[in-house]
Motif scaffolding. Structure first.
Motif, PDB file in Angstrom:
ATOM      1  N   LEU A 191       0.818  -1.364   0.185  1.00 52.30           N
ATOM      2  CA  LEU A 191      -0.087  -0.102  -0.051  1.00 52.30           C
ATOM      3  C   LEU A 191       0.863   1.306  -0.010  1.00 52.30           C
ATOM      4  CD1 LEU A 191      -2.773  -0.914   2.711  1.00 52.30           C
ATOM      5  CD2 LEU A 191      -2.964  -0.275   0.273  1.00 52.30           C
ATOM      6  N   ALA A 192       1.941   1.280   0.647  1.00 55.40           N
ATOM      7  CA  ALA A 192       2.859   2.508   1.042  1.00 55.40           C
ATOM      8  C   ALA A 192       4.205   2.302   0.622  1.00 55.40           C
ATOM      9  CB  ALA A 192       2.647   2.999   2.402  1.00 55.40           C
ATOM     10  N   GLY A 193       4.412   0.982   0.048  1.00 53.06           N
ATOM     11  CA  GLY A 193       5.999   0.968  -0.309  1.00 53.06           C
ATOM     12  C   GLY A 193       6.588   2.010  -1.198  1.00 53.06           C
ATOM     13  N   ASP A 194       6.063   2.175  -2.262  1.00 53.99           N
ATOM     14  CA  ASP A 194       6.491   3.024  -3.252  1.00 53.99           C
ATOM     15  C   ASP A 194       6.656   4.663  -2.600  1.00 53.99           C
ATOM     16  OD1 ASP A 194       6.325   1.164  -4.997  1.00 53.99           O
ATOM     17  OD2 ASP A 194       4.512   1.780  -5.899  1.00 53.99           O
ATOM     18  N   ARG A 195       5.481   4.873  -1.711  1.00 54.76           N
ATOM     19  CA  ARG A 195       5.940   6.233  -1.468  1.00 54.76           C
ATOM     20  C   ARG A 195       6.867   6.284  -0.113  1.00 54.76           C
ATOM     21  NH1 ARG A 195      -0.861   7.625  -0.351  1.00 54.76           N
ATOM     22  NH2 ARG A 195      -1.199   7.690  -2.484  1.00 54.76           N
ATOM     23  N   MET A 196       7.034   5.355   0.531  1.00 48.72           N
ATOM     24  CA  MET A 196       7.915   5.182   1.658  1.00 48.72           C
ATOM     25  C   MET A 196       9.317   5.125   1.025  1.00 48.72           C
ATOM     26  SD  MET A 196       6.421   5.249   4.512  1.00 48.72           S
ATOM     27  CE  MET A 196       5.176   6.327   3.744  1.00 48.72           C
ATOM     28  N   ARG A 197       9.475   4.339   0.079  1.00 46.41           N
ATOM     29  CA  ARG A 197      10.875   4.105  -0.547  1.00 46.41           C
ATOM     30  C   ARG A 197      11.294   5.523  -1.151  1.00 46.41           C
ATOM     31  NH1 ARG A 197       8.992  -0.815  -2.097  1.00 46.41           N
ATOM     32  NH2 ARG A 197       8.459  -0.105  -4.144  1.00 46.41           N
ATOM     33  N   LYS A 198      10.304   6.332  -1.879  1.00 50.89           N
ATOM     34  CA  LYS A 198      10.709   7.492  -2.440  1.00 50.89           C
ATOM     35  C   LYS A 198      10.993   8.499  -1.209  1.00 50.89           C
ATOM     36  CE  LYS A 198       8.443  10.942  -5.425  1.00 50.89           C
ATOM     37  NZ  LYS A 198       7.484  11.593  -6.281  1.00 50.89           N
ATOM     38  N   ILE A 199      10.154   8.340  -0.284  1.00 52.88           N
ATOM     39  CA  ILE A 199      10.478   9.391   0.967  1.00 52.88           C
ATOM     40  C   ILE A 199      11.962   9.041   1.429  1.00 52.88           C
ATOM     41  CG2 ILE A 199      10.181   9.779   3.443  1.00 52.88           C
ATOM     42  CD1 ILE A 199       7.001   9.426   2.634  1.00 52.88           C
ATOM     43  N   LEU A 200      12.228   7.823   1.540  1.00 54.11           N
ATOM     44  CA  LEU A 200      13.600   7.333   2.140  1.00 54.11           C
ATOM     45  C   LEU A 200      14.785   7.806   1.156  1.00 54.11           C
ATOM     46  CD1 LEU A 200      15.052   5.653   4.094  1.00 54.11           C
ATOM     47  CD2 LEU A 200      14.829   3.702   2.701  1.00 54.11           C
TER      48      LEU A 200
END
Length: 581
Positions: A32-41
């Protein structure tokens, strides 16, 4: 003791169900949030404060410190994160993992989830029939969340009842009355349990259950929590075994950070427990020294206060920690080999879109700077190292008077072909196996395009090199002069490309490249007036004129393509696609 093998299997199965629920929930949240989380990281770690916040945010959202640290190790492996950035993210992840402990404490001990967990499974299962991936993932999250607490309830029921089995306490007494040695023993138990189970959340759940059942005291439970903080670092260190030195440094930093925290808390162990007890009483809970039911809350407080204090204390020493780790894990330089083996591509980069794209770009940049520009230079009978110096272009071109006897075809097969194939292979694998956004798909397509253009440049150099070699020291001064102009023209572009790739002032050199590309575009469509003049005056032969006209177009074509590759790999500007050329 009335606790047989069947009961032990039930305890083991309950733990498995808890871990399964944790995994399903964590995987669903990652989807659900992996893409956004990795982008944030990848973008929000510019300073230690943002790094700590990023680590906390990601771990809080995906509910897995192990997943966060593994992500950090992978990003470090692909050089997406520096060591200091990775350390700050891990510090934040340690705080984020306390959220899981509070969920278990509040919903597992303060609120009875068993009554509503099973209906929630049915509710979540209904979502899995949806055609929308996001709803399916929400369904999986609800199922995982429910199974986690069903597993927790089974765990509580599977733990032997002390009232029916008082000899358990007698067994534990031999380990609980050794003073500070008991603290160290239970610290070791917490470490080993976490290493075996590979989940600090599961070990925390077991610790909370043991305290709630009255098995162990508040002090020993706190010691187990400290052990869990050491044990959780093993996951990242195992993942880094096959990774490069950067990933190993990140994993060692995680271990060092947690070890330092455990050491200073052990030194101040009893005063620290008094602080936690005081906070517990202030929040309306009972003293964990008097009431067993109050210990789970106190342990969650201990876990939270420890990680916050440890982060606040050590965040000022990120650079010294990085220096220690750099000494423990010395840098290994990229092995200088022929370009028949990839330098940045390995199976681990296929785990995340971000690591794959970053590695593909690094591999392509390395190929461009160390092979393509060298081949073009040699094809024009110029030594590439001279173009990296501050010597004026005129002197560089005039300096190289001897034939370098360049075999462009051989250079292609030894320095380009295999690595080009690997880049295309990894790009294609990523496009077929990873969940990519539209922008990520575009980035990979641009990398593939840049590599195809590089191959075209080398092919263009084959015929050009033959004529440069043929007329390099021609007795006809006029044709010799024209080829000198071609060599000078390409040499000028390559020098700017080296500066563009290696220097920070990208905009400055991009403007120069844009101007050179525009000039090549203009000359590409109009024959050089000097060639026409030579033809009219019969100063060159027909074959010379034919070679000059063809090579004039080839030189301008190579210049355009070289700059196009630089645009695709080193900037966000995309003139090739914008112009449709």
């Amino acid at each position: 003791m009335n606790y047989g093998f069947t009961d032990f299997l039930q305890l083991f199965g309950s733990l498995g169900l808890f871990l399964f629920g944790m995994k399903v929930m964590s995987d669903a949240l990652l989807n659900l949030a992996g893409d956004r989380m990795r982008k944030i990281l990848a973008t929000m770690t510019s300073n230690k404060y943002m790094g700590i916040f990023t680590g906390f945010l990601i771990t809080s959202v995906i509910q897995s410190s192990s997943a966060t640290t593994l992500m950090v190790v992978s990003f470090s492996n692909a050089s997406l994160l520096t060591l200091t950035e990775a350390i700050s993210v891990i510090m934040g992840a340690n705080i984020g993992t306390t959220i899981t402990a509070w969920l278990i404490t509040i919903l597992g001990f303060k609120v009875s989830m068993s009554a509503i967990a099973l209906p929630l499974v049915g509710f979540g299962f209904a979502f899995t029939f949806s055609k929308k991936p996001s709803l399916k993932n929400w369904g999986a999250f609800i199922i995982g969340f429910s199974i986690l607490f069903i597993g927790l309830q089974f765990l509580k029921d599977a733990v032997p009842d002390i009232k029916s089995n008082p000899e358990i306490l007698a067994f534990l007494t031999s380990y609980t009355d050794l003073g500070f040695w008991s603290i160290l023993i239970f610290l070791l138990i917490g470490t080993l349990l976490t290493v075996i189970i590979q989940s600090s959340s599961a070990t925390m759940a077991l610790t909370l259950i043991m305290t709630a059942q009255g098995w162990i005291s508040f002090e020993l439970a706190a010691a187990m929590v400290l052990g869990e903080n050491i044990g959780t670092t093993i996951t990242a260190n195992l993942a880094a075994i096959v990774a490069n030195f950067q990933a190993k440094r990140t994993a060692r930093a995680h271990f060092l950070f947690n070890i330092i925290g455990v050491i200073w808390v052990l030194i101040l162990f009893y005063p620290f427990l008094k602080l936690v007890t005081w906070v517990s009483l202030k929040t309306g809970s009972d003293s964990p020294y008097l009431t067993a039911a109050a210990i789970p809350v106190a342990i969650s407080l201990f876990h939270t206060i420890f990680n916050i204090c440890n982060t606040f204390l050590l965040m000022w020493f990120i650079k010294p920690i990085a220096k220690i780790v750099e000494r423990l894990v010395p840098e290994k330089e990229i092995v200088e080999k022929e370009m028949d083996e990839p330098k940045f591509l390995m199976n681990s980069v296929l785990e995340f879109p971000e690591t794959l794209i970053h590695s593909l770009k690094n591999e392509s940049k390395y190929l461009f700077e160390n092979s393509i520009l060298e081949i073009v230079s040699k094809a024009m009978n110029i030594i590439s190292t001279d173009l990296k110096s501050e010597t004026k272009i005129k002197k560089v071109v005039k300096k190289n008077k001897q034939d370098l006897k360049t075999d462009v075809d051989n250079l292609y097969y030894t320095k380009v072909k295999n690595i080009y194939g690997k880049i295309i292979e990894y790009a294609t694998k990523g496009q077929s196996s990873l969940k990519l956004t539209q922008n990520q798909t575009k980035e990979i397509s641009e990398v593939k395009l840049a590599n195809r253009v590089m191959v075209e440049i080398v092919k263009n150099c084959v015929g050009l090199n033959k004529n440069v070699t043929k007329y390099f020291n021609s007795e006809n001064e006029f044709v010799k002069k024209e080829y000198y102009k071609y060599r000078k023209k390409i040499a000028k572009v390559i020098r700017v490309l080296y500066l563009f790739a290696e220097q920070d002032e990208k905009d400055k050199y991009y403007l120069k490249l844009s101007k050179l590309k525009q000039e090549a575009e203009q000359e590409y469509h109009h024959s050089n007036e000097s060639i026409n003049s030579l033809i009219r005056q019969n100063l060159i032969s027909v074959s010379m004129a034919s070679s000059l006209i063809n090579d004039n177009d080839t030189v301008n074509d190579i210049i355009k393509k070289l700059i196009t590759v630089a645009e695709l790999l080193f900037t966000t500007k995309d003139s090739l696609l914008e112009n449709g050329t």
